[in-house]
Write a protein that holds these residues in place. Structure first.
Motif, PDB file in Angstrom:
ATOM      1  N   ILE A 292     143.991  -0.828  79.469  1.00  0.00           N
ATOM      2  CA  ILE A 292     145.245  -0.470  80.139  1.00  0.00           C
ATOM      3  C   ILE A 292     146.039   0.565  79.349  1.00  0.00           C
ATOM      4  N   GLN A 295     144.816   3.904  80.328  1.00  0.00           N
ATOM      5  CA  GLN A 295     145.329   4.212  81.669  1.00  0.00           C
ATOM      6  C   GLN A 295     146.746   4.768  81.578  1.00  0.00           C
ATOM      7  N   THR A 296     147.607   4.072  80.812  1.00  0.00           N
ATOM      8  CA  THR A 296     148.995   4.524  80.653  1.00  0.00           C
ATOM      9  C   THR A 296     149.051   5.872  79.954  1.00  0.00           C
ATOM     10  N   THR A 298     146.825   8.255  80.025  1.00  0.00           N
ATOM     11  CA  THR A 298     146.413   9.287  80.985  1.00  0.00           C
ATOM     12  C   THR A 298     147.569   9.684  81.883  1.00  0.00           C
ATOM     13  N   THR A 299     148.266   8.698  82.435  1.00  0.00           N
ATOM     14  CA  THR A 299     149.387   8.975  83.329  1.00  0.00           C
ATOM     15  C   THR A 299     150.498   9.721  82.599  1.00  0.00           C
ATOM     16  N   SER A 300     150.800   9.289  81.373  1.00  0.00           N
ATOM     17  CA  SER A 300     151.882   9.914  80.612  1.00  0.00           C
ATOM     18  C   SER A 300     151.572  11.368  80.292  1.00  0.00           C
ATOM     19  N   PRO A 312     150.816   9.006  89.832  1.00  0.00           N
ATOM     20  CA  PRO A 312     150.829   7.537  89.784  1.00  0.00           C
ATOM     21  C   PRO A 312     149.706   7.021  88.895  1.00  0.00           C
ATOM     22  N   ASN A 313     149.741   5.716  88.595  1.00  0.00           N
ATOM     23  CA  ASN A 313     148.665   5.117  87.822  1.00  0.00           C
ATOM     24  C   ASN A 313     147.343   5.244  88.578  1.00  0.00           C
ATOM     25  N   THR A 315     143.903   4.305  90.384  1.00  0.00           N
ATOM     26  CA  THR A 315     143.474   3.122  91.128  1.00  0.00           C
ATOM     27  C   THR A 315     141.999   2.874  90.836  1.00  0.00           C
ATOM     28  N   THR A 328     137.099   5.019  89.377  1.00  0.00           N
ATOM     29  CA  THR A 328     138.501   5.390  89.207  1.00  0.00           C
ATOM     30  C   THR A 328     138.872   6.522  90.163  1.00  0.00           C
ATOM     31  N   ILE A 330     142.209   9.210  90.838  1.00  0.00           N
ATOM     32  CA  ILE A 330     143.502   9.721  90.376  1.00  0.00           C
ATOM     33  C   ILE A 330     144.026  10.694  91.416  1.00  0.00           C
TER      34      ILE A 330
END
Length: 807
Positions: A292, A295-296, A298-300, A312-313, A315, A328, A330
C-alpha cells in the motif's frame, strides 16, 4: 497636466475598524431572550491533569464557549441565521450538557478508569453560564497480560516479529482503548505493506477481561481467517493499464495505444504524453508483492508532476485463477496544457506608492515528457508624492523582468544514467534564463542577463537539496553623466563601481533545507535553510593562465570586461513551538555574509586603493514585508548609516542652484551591506473560523536586526560590522497583523511600528518612546527630519500587504 491622487489615511481606517469592534462588544448577551443563557466557561474537576484538557473537548460543540471575535462578527453580519460569518452563540441546552457528561465519563473509561462517574452542574449569572463537570475517577486499571489468537501462522509470525516496533499496549501499562485502536491500525497497515491486499480492519478484534477487585485487565488479540479459507492470501502485481483521458475527462475518440513492455499497456486519449512520463513514477512492478505504501507513493508522485488534474488511487482486479495476482489500472485526467495567470500588488506609505504587475504563461507538456515551460513577465514601478526636493519628478524607479524556465521532472545529466530519486519527492532539472532592466531616472540604467541550470531533489521526507552547478550572469550599468560627476565630486567611486560597471559572474550554488514539509503544520519542530554561493574562481584560474589584461580599476578582464569573485553564505534557522490548537510561537534567526576576494578584493580609483565589494545583485538589503517590517525595502542600514549626515543638508553640493539631487538618485540603492543579521519573534493564533469564506488569523511580532558593511567606509562612520557596533546598530520594531487563510493561499496584512532606529544616536534611537506624541501626526521631530532629508517624511508605521506567511 499631472494627476494627483490623495493618499488614503489608512491609520484612521484601522482605528475606525477597531473602534467598531470595541463598541459592538459592549455585551455578548444582548440578543438573548429572557429564558436563555450564553455558555462562557467550562470547568472540569477531579480529572487527572494529563486528561483534563482532552476531557473538555468532549463537551458538545454547541456548548463550547464562543470566541469573542467570532461571536461579535456573527452579531454584526448575521441575518436571521442565514449568514455563516463568525460563530452563532453557544446557548445553554440542558440536554446537551447531560450528553456531554456521558461523553466525558466514557472518555475516562476509555483511558483506564473503568469505574469512573461524572456529575454535572450549571451556574448562571447575568445570562452567562458556567458548566461544571465533576468526576470520581476511581482506580486506574492496568494491563496484566497480553495474549494473541491468530489462526494464520504466517500472519502470527509477522505480528510477533513486528509488535515491539509499533505496539502501544504493554504489560504493566495503563489500559487505554485508544491504544488498542492504534495497534489495530498499525497492524492493518503492516499487513497491507506485505502483500495482504484484501485484509480488512474488521479481521482484528480485541477482548479484555477486567478483574475489578485488583484493577487489572487481561487482553487478547484475535485475528480470524477469511470465511472458508485456511489462511490470508498474499497477492503479487501482474499487468498495469494506464489510461489518460482528455483534459475534460472524456475517454472517447481516437486513442494512442502502446504495449510498452510485459507489464505496462499505455492508452492515451489526450495524445500529449510519452509513456515514460507516467511509468517512471509507478513504484509497483510486476512480480512484487502488493504494498500500500508503493500505491500511495505512485499517486503522490504523479500528482506532484503538476500536469495532471486528477490522479486517484490505482484500482486492482484479482485474476480469476489461483495465482493470487492483481492487475492494476491507473486512470488519469490531465490539466489543460496551457494556462495564463495575471498577478498585481500595490504598496503605499505616506506618499510613496507603487505597483507590481506580473504575468505567467505556462505550458505543462513541452516535448510530451511532462516538462513545464514557464514564461514570466514582471513590471514594477515605485512613485513618490513629488514633494521631495531630491526627486520632484514623481517616479522613483522601474524594474522590468522577462524570464523563462524549462522544468523537467527528473535529473538530466551528461553523465551515466542517474536514478529517478522519486521516493521522497519528484526531482527537477530547471533550465532558466532571465533578462532584467532596472531604470532610475537621473541615475542609472542597469541590465542583467542570467542563465543557470539547477537540480533539486529530496534525500528524505525532511531533507531537500538544491544544486546550481552553472550560473552565468552578465550585468551592465550606464550612469547618468550628471550623477557620475556628482559621485566623483564626493569621492563616492565605490557607488560607480556598484551600479555603473559592466561585469561577468560565473557561480555555483547549493541550498539545503530541513523540515520544509512541516511549515504548514502547528507542531513543535525546527526548520533550517542554508545556502552557499561561490563565484569567479574558474574565470580567475583561466584569466591568470592566459594573462588577460586588467581594466582601469585593476581587475582582470575576460572578453574586455571584469568579472566578480566572491563567496556568500546565508542561513535561515527557525524554532516552531506549539501552544495548543492553532496557536504557535515562532523564532527566526537569519544571518548572512558575503566576502569579495581575488579579482574583487581591491580597486584603484585615481591612484587611491579602495577595498572592493560585492556586485550589486549579491549584496544584502534590509526592510520589507519579510524581515524588518517597519521599514520599506532597502531603507534600513547599513549599520548606523544616516543619509542626511552622509550627503549633507540641501544646497551643499558644488552646484547649489540645482539642489542636492544625489540623495534622491541613490535612494533605495545606497543602503546595502555584505553582512546581515535579522531576528524575528512572532506569536500566531486563530481569530475567526469563517470570515467571508476564509479563516482569519492574527499575529503579534517583534523584529530586530540590520545589515552592515564588511569594511569601514570613507565619510560614513559606524556602518561596518564590529562587535561593539552590533547593539547600537540594531534596529527594532513591533507590530500586529491579520492573515486570511483561503486554503490555497494566505493573504497577509501587517502593521509594524519603528521602536529603535539606528540612524540616530544615543537615546534618540528610541524613536517611539521619545516621540510617541507624533505617532499619527506631525510635530517638531518630523519637521526637523524633513528639513534635513530633502523633504522626505519620517513614518513610524508601515503597512505591508503580502501573499503567504512572512517566514
Amino acid at each position: 497636466m499631472k494627476a494627483y491622487i490623495k493618499p488614503v489615511d489608512y491609520r484612521f481606517t484601522i482605528l475606525s475598524i477597531l473602534l467598531l469592534f470595541l463598541v459592538s462588544g459592549c455585551s455578548l448577551t444582548r440578543r438573548l431572550h429572557d429564558n436563555q443563557a450564553l455558555v462562557r466557561k467550562i470547568t472540569i474537576r477531579n480529572v487527572d491533569k494529563e486528561f483534563s484538557l482532552q476531557a473538555a473537548n468532549y463537551v458538545d460543540k454547541e456548548q463550547q464557549p464562543n470566541n469573542w471575535l467570532n461571536l461579535q462578527l456573527y452579531y454584526l453580519f448575521s441575518k436571521n441565521g442565514k449568514n455563516d460569518i463568525g460563530e452563532a452563540p453557544a446557548i445553554l441546552d440542558s440536554s446537551l450538557v447531560d450528553f456531554s457528561r456521558l461523553q466525558i465519563q466514557q472518555f475516562l473509561v476509555n483511558k483506564g478508569y473503568l469505574k469512573a462517574k461524572v456529575d454535572d452542574s450549571i451556574k448562571i449569572k447575568n445570562k452567562r453560564a458556567e458548566l461544571i463537570f465533576s468526576a470520581v475517577e476511581g482506580p486506574m486499571f492496568k494491563i496484566r497480560k497480553i495474549q494473541d489468537s491468530i489462526a494464520d501462522k504466517n500472519v502470527l509470525n509477522l505480528y510477533r516479529a513486528n509488535r515491539p516496533q509499533f505496539s502501544h499496549v504493554q504489560p504493566g501499562g495503563r489500559f487505554d482503548t485508544d491504544s488498542l485502536a492504534y495497534d489495530r491500525d498499525e497492524f492493518y497497515l503492516l499487513m497491507k505493506r506485505n502483500g495482504y491486499y484484501d485484509f480488512y480492519r474488521q479481521y482484528i478484534n480485541f477482548t479484555y477481561d477486567s478483574t475489578f477487585r485488583s484493577s487489572v485487565v487481561d487482553i487478547r488479540m484475535i485475528i480470524q481467517n477469511p470465511t472458508a479459507k485456511s489462511s490470508h492470501p498474499v497477492y503479487k502485481i501482474n499487468n498495469t493499464l494506464i489510461v489518460i483521458a482528455t483534459s475534460d475527462g472524456r475517454t472517447v475518440g481516437k486513442v494512442d495505444t502502446l504495449q510498452v513492455d510485459s507489464q505496462f499497456r499505455y492508452v492515451d486519449y489526450s495524445h500529449k504524453f510519452q509513456p515514460r512520463t507516467v511509468i517512471d513514477y509507478i513504484f509497483q512492478r510486476k512480480g512484487q508483492i502488493y504494498n500500500i505504501d508503493r500505491q500511495t507513493l505512485t499517486t503522490s508522485r504523479l500528482s506532484e508532476l503538476n500536469i495532471f488534474r486528477n490522479v486517484p488511487n490505482p484500482t486492482y482486479t484479482k485474476l480469476a485463477d489461483s495465482t493470487n495476482r492483481l492487475d492494476t489500472k491507473i486512470d488519469i485526467v490531465p490539466l489543460k496544457q496551457m494556462s495564463d495567470r495575471v498577478e498585481a500588488e500595490f504598496l503605499f506609505n505616506s506618499g510613496q506608492y507603487g505597483y507590481n504587475l506580473g504575468n505567467t504563461f505556462t505550458d505543462r507538456d513541452v516535448f510530451k515528457n511532462a516538462a513545464i515551460l514557464q514564461v514570466k513577465l514582471n513590471w514594477s514601478v515605485l512613485f513618490d508624492n513629488g514633494k521631495s526636493l531630491s526627486n520632484p519628478n514623481g517616479i522613483e524607479n522601474q524594474d522590468l523582468t522577462i524570464g523563462a524556465n524549462l522544468i523537467y521532472p527528473r535529473i538530466i545529466s551528461p553523465f551515466r544514467k542517474l536514478p529517478i530519486l522519486g521516493k521522497y519527492g519528484v526531482p527537477h532539472t530547471t533550465f532558466s534564463t532571465n533578462y532584467q532592466l532596472f531604470y532610475e531616472l537621473g541615475l542609472v540604467q542597469r541590465t542583467s542577463f542570467i542563465n543557470s541550470i539547477t537540480y533539486d531533489f529530496a534525500e528524505t521526507a525532511n531533507k531537500t537539496h538544491t544544486v546550481t552547478p552553472i550560473d552565468i550572469e552578465f550585468s551592465r550599468g550606464v550612469i547618468n553623466p550628471l550623477a557620475q560627476a556628482e559621485l566623483a565630486s564626493k569621492n563616492l567611486y565605490a557607488y560607480s563601481y556598484l551600479i555603473g560597471r559592466t561585469i561577468y559572474t560565473t557561480a555555483s550554488q547549493y541550498t539545503y533545507q530541513y523540515n520544509a514539509n512541516k511549515l504548514a503544520t502547528f507542531g513543535d519542530f525546527v526548520y533550517f535553510r542554508g545556502s552557499a554561493d561561490v563565484g569567479g574562481n574558474t574565470l580567475a584560474i583561466l584569466t591568470n593562465i592566459l594573462k588577460t589584461p586588467r581594466d582601469s580599476l585593476g581587475s582582470r578582464t575576460i572578453f574586455g570586461h571584469a568579472f566578480a569573485q566572491y563567496a556568500k553564505a546565508e542561513t535561515d534557522f527557525r524554532v516552531y513551538h506549539s501552544l495548543g490548537g492553532e496557536r504557535q510561537l515562532v523564532f527566526r534567526l537569519n544571518p548572512g555574509i558575503g566576502v569579495p576576494y581575488g579579482n574583487s578584493k581591491q580597486l584603484k580609483f585615481k591612484d587611491t586603493t579602495y577595498v572592493g565589494g560585492l556586485i550589486f545583485e549579491k549584496n544584502f538589503y534590509a526592510g520589507g514585508a519579510n524581515d524588518m517590517r517597519a521599514w520599506l525595502p532597502r531603507t534600513l542600514g547599513p549599520g548606523q548609516f544616516n543619509r542626511a549626515t552622509f550627503y549633507g543638508p540641501p544646497g551643499t553640493t558644488k552646484t547649489p542652484s540645482q539642489g542636492d539631487f544625489l540623495r534622491g538618485r541613490l535612494k533605495y540603492l545606497d543602503q546595502f551591506g555584505e553582512i546581515k543579521i535579522i531576528t524575528n519573534l512572532e506569536y500566531r493564533y486563530k481569530l475567526v473560523d469563517d470570515f467571508f469564506g476564509s479563516a482569519m488569523k492574527g499575529a503579534i511580532f517583534m523584529d530586530a536586526g540590520n545589515i552592515w558593511r564588511l569594511h569601514p567606509q570613507p565619510d560614513a562612520p559606524n556602518v561596518e560590522f564590529r562587535l561593539n557596533n552590533i547593539l547600537p546598530a540594531t534596529a527594532m520594531d513591533f507590530g500586529t497583523g491579520l492573515r486570511f487563510d483561503l486554503s490555497f493561499f494566505v493573504f497577509r496584512l501587517d502593521a509594524a511600528f519603528k521602536f529603535k532606529d539606528p540612524q540616530f544616536s544615543g537615546s534618540d534611537q528610541w524613536v517611539l518612546v521619545k516621540h510617541f506624541n507624533e505617532l499619527f501626526r506631525s510635530g517638531a521631530f518630523k519637521q526637523a527630519y524633513s528639513a534635513s532629508n530633502s523633504g522626505d517624511t519620517y513614518n513610524f508605521m508601515q503597512l505591508n500587504f503580502g501573499i503567504g506567511m512572512p517566514f
